[in-house]
Design an enzyme around this catalytic site. Structure first.
Site, mmCIF file in Angstrom:
data_model
loop_
_atom_site.group_PDB
_atom_site.id
_atom_site.type_symbol
_atom_site.label_atom_id
_atom_site.label_comp_id
_atom_site.label_asym_id
_atom_site.label_seq_id
_atom_site.Cartn_x
_atom_site.Cartn_y
_atom_site.Cartn_z
ATOM 1 N N THR A 1 0.813 -1.215 0.000
ATOM 2 C CA THR A 1 0.000 0.000 0.000
ATOM 3 C C THR A 1 0.844 1.261 0.000
ATOM 4 O O THR A 1 0.458 2.276 -0.591
ATOM 5 C CB THR A 1 -0.940 0.002 1.219
ATOM 6 O OG1 THR A 1 -1.784 -1.144 1.163
ATOM 7 C CG2 THR A 1 -1.797 1.256 1.260
ATOM 8 N N GLU B 1 -5.178 -28.190 28.422
ATOM 9 C CA GLU B 1 -6.128 -28.521 27.352
ATOM 10 C C GLU B 1 -5.775 -29.842 26.660
ATOM 11 O O GLU B 1 -6.648 -30.655 26.384
ATOM 12 C CB GLU B 1 -6.212 -27.405 26.292
ATOM 13 C CG GLU B 1 -6.685 -26.063 26.817
ATOM 14 C CD GLU B 1 -8.140 -26.070 27.239
ATOM 15 O OE1 GLU B 1 -8.872 -27.003 26.854
ATOM 16 O OE2 GLU B 1 -8.529 -25.137 27.964
ATOM 17 N N LYS C 1 -0.811 -7.083 12.763
ATOM 18 C CA LYS C 1 -1.850 -6.242 12.172
ATOM 19 C C LYS C 1 -3.185 -6.619 12.799
ATOM 20 O O LYS C 1 -3.673 -7.729 12.620
ATOM 21 C CB LYS C 1 -1.888 -6.434 10.654
ATOM 22 C CG LYS C 1 -2.881 -5.504 9.947
ATOM 23 C CD LYS C 1 -2.806 -5.693 8.436
ATOM 24 C CE LYS C 1 -3.760 -4.745 7.721
ATOM 25 N NZ LYS C 1 -3.678 -4.875 6.242
ATOM 26 N N TYR D 1 -7.958 0.607 -3.654
ATOM 27 C CA TYR D 1 -6.860 1.162 -4.434
ATOM 28 C C TYR D 1 -6.073 0.001 -5.022
ATOM 29 O O TYR D 1 -6.332 -1.177 -4.738
ATOM 30 C CB TYR D 1 -5.928 2.011 -3.553
ATOM 31 C CG TYR D 1 -5.478 1.278 -2.317
ATOM 32 C CD1 TYR D 1 -4.365 0.451 -2.339
ATOM 33 C CD2 TYR D 1 -6.191 1.374 -1.123
ATOM 34 C CE1 TYR D 1 -3.976 -0.259 -1.226
ATOM 35 C CE2 TYR D 1 -5.802 0.677 0.002
ATOM 36 C CZ TYR D 1 -4.686 -0.142 -0.053
ATOM 37 O OH TYR D 1 -4.305 -0.843 1.056
#
Length: 345
Positions: A28, A302, A181, A42
């Site tokens: 970007t 777990e 992110k 874009y």
């Protein structure tokens, strides 16, 4: 002995600017939209690095900057081969005496994975800074120009040395190990669960903490010795999960599977038998978690990891767990070595 005039001249001479190389890969930060109102729609990877640098004359105030176009792609298409090519170029530049710092411009989708890969494999204490933007340069309130200026500033500062690979976005300095992110349409997209290392304010880096996990010069991985990386895939856990994806990845040649589990890396009952069978066939099983914002997978909670010979990813998210697992298996590591590395890196 220096005379008074010579000493005064030396004292008044401006300090030499740091030499910073910008390696461009697209994304970007090199994107362009149809209008100034297009901040989320874009085309990425359109603007070459020379144009990025020439369009930001303020860079000359903080460093002597030159650019190289390594790739021109959107980062969702970054492959293992791209990682290796980029890493070897970063290492080669870091070995040059006339280079003080390196900036990598990168698309934000996989920026955190590339940053962590470089953090683990480039054996240097020189600053390596990865940077991107959330808006193309054609958009109103575009963030790329300031992000790039800040990244070059950090790459050129002596105070940045020895901190591993850094990510500079939205005025914050993050370690490439932690940052992820977390938002896809706002400029404050990148967060670290344990907080940023510092900030850039009006052209100066301010530090508040330093990374303690192993990296760069203290890493047992070395980009200059890496060949092809083994296939490691990620399977996403959810309600009503089945073993289909895990078996398919193994059949396609995966040497390890990262389980992006719910909660504490939990594995659905319907999936456990297949993972045990795959481990018996030699496929490494790594339990990570799909949760966002901190915490870590606890071994033998777990699931009985010792009994099944599975590995837990500690606090690394699935995409970063994939990076570390690939590097570890490239060196022929067994499950015990891989588990050690997850705790140390």
């Amino acid at each position: 002995m220096l005379c008074a005039a010579t000493f005064a001249a030396a004292q008044s001479a401006p300090a030499a600017k740091p030499q910073v190389v910008v390696l461009a890969t697209g994304g970007t930060i090199a994107g362009a939209g149809a209008t100034a109102a297009n901040s989320a729609s874009y085309q990425a990877a359109k603007v070459p690095v020379d144009k990025l640098i020439s369009g930001l004359p303020e860079l000359a105030n903080v460093a002597s900057v030159r650019g190289e176009q390594v790739f021109q792609i959107a980062s969702e298409s970054f492959t293992n081969e791209h990682l290796l090519t980029l890493g070897k170029r970063v290492a080669a530049l870091a070995a040059q005496a006339d280079v003080n710092g390196i900036v990598v411009t990168h698309g934000t989708d996989t920026l955190e994975e590339t940053a962590y890969f470089l953090h683990l494999t480039v054996r240097t204490d020189k600053p390596v800074v990865v940077v991107g933007s959330m808006r193309p340069g054609t958009a109103l309130s575009a963030d790329g120009a300031l992000n790039l200026l800040n990244a070059v500033t950090v790459a050129g500062e002596a105070s940045s040395r020895g901190k591993g690979v850094l990510v500079v976005m939205n005025d914050e300095i993050h370690t490439g190990r932690d940052v992820t992110k977390s938002i896809n349409i706002r400029t404050e997209a990148f967060k670290s669960p344990w907080g940023p290392l510092g900030m850039v304010v009006e052209g100066k880096a301010y530090w508040f903490r330093a990374p303690v996990k192993r990296h760069t010069l203290n890493s047992e991985f070395d980009i200059t010795k890496l060949g092809a990386l083994p296939r490691v895939d990620i399977a996403y856990g959810s309600g009503n999960a089945t073993d289909t994806a895990y078996k398919a990845f193994a059949a396609a040649g995966a040497k390890a599977i990262v389980h992006a589990g719910t909660g504490n890396g939990s594995v659905a009952n319907a999936v456990v038998p297949a993972l045990r069978e795959l481990r018996a066939q030699g496929v490494q099983i790594v339990r990570s978690a799909r949760v966002v914002g901190g915490g870590f997978v606890i071994r033998n909670a777990e699931q009985p990891d010792d009994q099944y010979d599975w590995v837990v990813a500690h606090d690394l998210n699935p995409q970063k767990a994939r990076i570390l697992t690939m590097l570890s298996l490239a060196q022929g590591a067994d499950s015990k070595t891989l588990q050690r590395q997850f705790l140390e890196y």
